[in-house]
Design a protein around this motif. Structure first.
Motif, short mmCIF file in Angstrom:
data_model
loop_
_atom_site.label_atom_id
_atom_site.label_comp_id
_atom_site.label_asym_id
_atom_site.label_seq_id
_atom_site.Cartn_x
_atom_site.Cartn_y
_atom_site.Cartn_z
N PHE A 73 0.83 -1.22 0.00
CA PHE A 73 0.00 0.00 0.00
C PHE A 73 0.86 1.26 0.00
O PHE A 73 0.60 2.20 -0.77
CB PHE A 73 -0.93 0.00 1.22
CG PHE A 73 -1.72 1.26 1.38
CD1 PHE A 73 -2.86 1.48 0.63
CD2 PHE A 73 -1.31 2.24 2.28
CE1 PHE A 73 -3.59 2.65 0.77
CE2 PHE A 73 -2.03 3.41 2.42
CZ PHE A 73 -3.17 3.62 1.66
N LEU A 74 1.90 1.29 0.84
CA LEU A 74 2.75 2.48 0.93
C LEU A 74 3.51 2.71 -0.37
O LEU A 74 3.65 3.85 -0.82
CB LEU A 74 3.72 2.35 2.10
CG LEU A 74 3.11 2.43 3.51
CD1 LEU A 74 4.17 2.17 4.57
CD2 LEU A 74 2.44 3.78 3.73
N VAL A 75 4.01 1.62 -0.98
CA VAL A 75 4.72 1.75 -2.26
C VAL A 75 3.79 2.33 -3.31
O VAL A 75 4.15 3.26 -4.05
CB VAL A 75 5.29 0.40 -2.71
CG1 VAL A 75 5.79 0.47 -4.16
CG2 VAL A 75 6.43 -0.03 -1.80
N GLN A 76 2.56 1.80 -3.39
CA GLN A 76 1.59 2.30 -4.38
C GLN A 76 1.21 3.75 -4.09
O GLN A 76 1.04 4.56 -5.00
CB GLN A 76 0.34 1.42 -4.37
CG GLN A 76 0.56 0.01 -4.91
CD GLN A 76 0.89 0.01 -6.39
OE1 GLN A 76 2.01 -0.32 -6.79
NE2 GLN A 76 -0.07 0.38 -7.21
N TRP A 77 1.07 4.08 -2.80
CA TRP A 77 0.65 5.43 -2.42
C TRP A 77 1.72 6.45 -2.79
O TRP A 77 1.42 7.50 -3.39
CB TRP A 77 0.36 5.48 -0.93
CG TRP A 77 -0.22 6.81 -0.50
CD1 TRP A 77 -1.51 7.23 -0.64
CD2 TRP A 77 0.50 7.87 0.14
NE1 TRP A 77 -1.64 8.51 -0.14
CE2 TRP A 77 -0.44 8.93 0.36
CE3 TRP A 77 1.81 8.04 0.56
CZ2 TRP A 77 -0.09 10.12 0.97
CZ3 TRP A 77 2.17 9.24 1.17
CH2 TRP A 77 1.24 10.26 1.37
N PHE A 78 2.97 6.15 -2.45
CA PHE A 78 4.06 7.07 -2.81
C PHE A 78 4.18 7.21 -4.33
O PHE A 78 4.42 8.31 -4.84
CB PHE A 78 5.39 6.58 -2.23
CG PHE A 78 5.57 6.90 -0.77
CD1 PHE A 78 5.52 8.20 -0.32
CD2 PHE A 78 5.79 5.89 0.15
CE1 PHE A 78 5.69 8.51 1.03
CE2 PHE A 78 5.97 6.18 1.50
CZ PHE A 78 5.91 7.49 1.94
N HIS A 79 4.01 6.09 -5.03
CA HIS A 79 4.10 6.13 -6.49
C HIS A 79 2.98 6.99 -7.08
O HIS A 79 3.20 7.75 -8.04
CB HIS A 79 4.04 4.71 -7.04
CG HIS A 79 4.18 4.63 -8.53
ND1 HIS A 79 5.24 5.21 -9.22
CD2 HIS A 79 3.39 4.05 -9.49
CE1 HIS A 79 5.11 4.98 -10.51
NE2 HIS A 79 3.99 4.30 -10.70
N SER A 80 1.78 6.88 -6.51
CA SER A 80 0.65 7.68 -7.00
C SER A 80 0.85 9.17 -6.73
O SER A 80 0.21 10.01 -7.38
CB SER A 80 -0.66 7.22 -6.35
OG SER A 80 -0.67 7.53 -4.96
N LYS A 81 1.71 9.51 -5.78
CA LYS A 81 1.98 10.91 -5.45
C LYS A 81 3.18 11.47 -6.22
O LYS A 81 3.64 12.58 -5.92
CB LYS A 81 2.24 11.06 -3.94
CG LYS A 81 1.05 10.66 -3.07
CD LYS A 81 -0.19 11.47 -3.40
CE LYS A 81 -1.37 11.06 -2.52
NZ LYS A 81 -2.60 11.82 -2.84
N VAL A 83 6.29 9.84 -6.78
CA VAL A 83 7.60 9.25 -6.52
C VAL A 83 7.81 8.07 -7.48
O VAL A 83 6.88 7.29 -7.71
CB VAL A 83 7.71 8.77 -5.06
CG1 VAL A 83 9.10 8.19 -4.78
CG2 VAL A 83 7.43 9.92 -4.10
N GLN A 84 9.00 7.95 -8.05
CA GLN A 84 9.27 6.83 -8.94
C GLN A 84 9.08 5.50 -8.22
O GLN A 84 9.34 5.39 -7.02
CB GLN A 84 10.70 6.91 -9.48
CG GLN A 84 10.94 8.08 -10.43
CD GLN A 84 12.33 8.06 -11.03
OE1 GLN A 84 13.15 7.23 -10.69
NE2 GLN A 84 12.59 8.99 -11.93
N HIS A 85 8.64 4.49 -8.98
CA HIS A 85 8.27 3.22 -8.36
C HIS A 85 9.45 2.57 -7.63
O HIS A 85 9.30 2.09 -6.50
CB HIS A 85 7.71 2.26 -9.42
CG HIS A 85 7.02 1.07 -8.83
ND1 HIS A 85 7.60 -0.18 -8.80
CD2 HIS A 85 5.80 0.94 -8.25
CE1 HIS A 85 6.77 -1.03 -8.23
NE2 HIS A 85 5.67 -0.39 -7.89
N ASP A 86 10.62 2.54 -8.28
CA ASP A 86 11.76 1.91 -7.63
C ASP A 86 12.21 2.70 -6.40
O ASP A 86 12.63 2.12 -5.40
CB ASP A 86 12.91 1.75 -8.62
CG ASP A 86 13.31 3.07 -9.28
OD1 ASP A 86 12.56 4.04 -9.16
OD2 ASP A 86 14.39 3.09 -9.93
#
Length: 290
Positions: A73-81, A83-86
């Motif tokens: 969830f946190l990875v997806q949330w940061f990516h949606s904001k 931030v690059q996925h990696d």
């Protein structure tokens, strides 16, 4: 069942389960999520121990699974904001793993839970911790891995078409009304429970190796999903069995040797697979030119 037999069976269940789940990670280009979850579940295990003060029971699986889902969830949330996925994976993975390490050092005390055990595991100890099932003594870790393998196999068969579409074309899956978000988090839940079920036996390093390398090797041999799933599970079993006997031969770490065998399988596939192997790519142009 002999001591050696239980180790081989446990390793085989790790190889099969991780191999099947790993195929979808490779197809979704989410291989590094395996590395992230295999480390962040340490936090869930530590929190579960702090609440219950025992390393036994289903609460360990629940705690680690919840943290695995939180990682996703946190990875997806940061990516949606933005931030690059990696980068999202790197930030979440290192932060949650560091919190787990700090809690082990400051809160766990004298329990048999440490960073070295979490990273490397010790499959040689698995046959000593048993439980009675129909009058037969079965290692707890082996039983848990069997149950997780059953759940993973059931979910793969039940959602085979849906996960096939979402893996290759998420936009098409959304356009035809498939619950893409639900399928994604269900899959990441399977990744989490697979990781924690393998965690105590073989450690984080081998979990990453088994989740990624057999699937990557299978990807080199075929373009059919069903065959890829079978090959990945087979490569996982082969790596576990060959790794055990290699460890006995050189008197070394069993988990480390099993992880090494996954690399050997990938190298063999990379060089000699008829579809995408380095040798076949070199031979075909020469045959066409002659």
């Amino acid at each position: 069942m002999s001591y050696e037999g239980w180790i081989l069976i446990t390793g085989a269940f790790v190889g099969m389960t991780c191999g099947i789940v790993g195929v979808y990670l490779i197809l979704r280009r989410m291989a590094m999520m395996a590395d992230a979850i295999s480390h962040t579940v340490l936090l869930g295990i530590v929190l579960a121990f702090m609440i219950t003060h025992t390393l036994e029971g289903v609460h360990m699986l629940i705690g680690a699974t919840l943290v695995g889902i939180l990682t996703t969830f946190l990875v997806q949330w940061f990516h949606s904001k933005g931030v690059q996925h990696d980068a999202s994976i790197g930030v979440v993975f290192t932060t949650l793993f560091a919190v787990g390490v700090i809690l082990i050092a400051t809160q766990v005390g004298n329990a048999h839970l440490d960073v070295k055990h979490a990273l490397m595991g010790e499959i040689a100890f698995i046959p000593w911790n048993t439980t009675e099932v129909f009058g037969i003594g079965i290692p707890v870790a082996t039983l848990m891995l069997f149950l997780v393998f059953t759940v993973v196999t059931f979910c793969v068969l039940a959602f085979y078409k849906e996960w096939k579409i979402t893996a290759f074309d998420p936009a098409l899956a959304a356009s035809i009304g498939l619950p893409v978000a639900f399928l994604h988090y269900l899959f990441m839940t399977l990744v989490s429970i697979t990781t924690v079920a393998s965690f105590d036996a073989v450690g984080a390093i081998m979990v990453v190796a088994m989740l990624i390398t057999p699937a990557a090797a299978a990807y080199l041999w075929t373009d059919r999903l069903s065959v890829m799933l079978f090959l990945s599970a087979f490569f996982g079993i082969f790596s576990a069995v060959a790794g055990y006997y290699f460890a006995v031969w050189i008197d070394s770490s069993i988990s480390g040797s099993m992880a090494l065998m996954t690399g050997a399988v990938f190298l063999f596939s990379f060089l000699l697979s008829p579809t995408h192997g380095l040798l076949s790519r070199w031979v075909r142009p020469r045959e066409a030119a002659s």
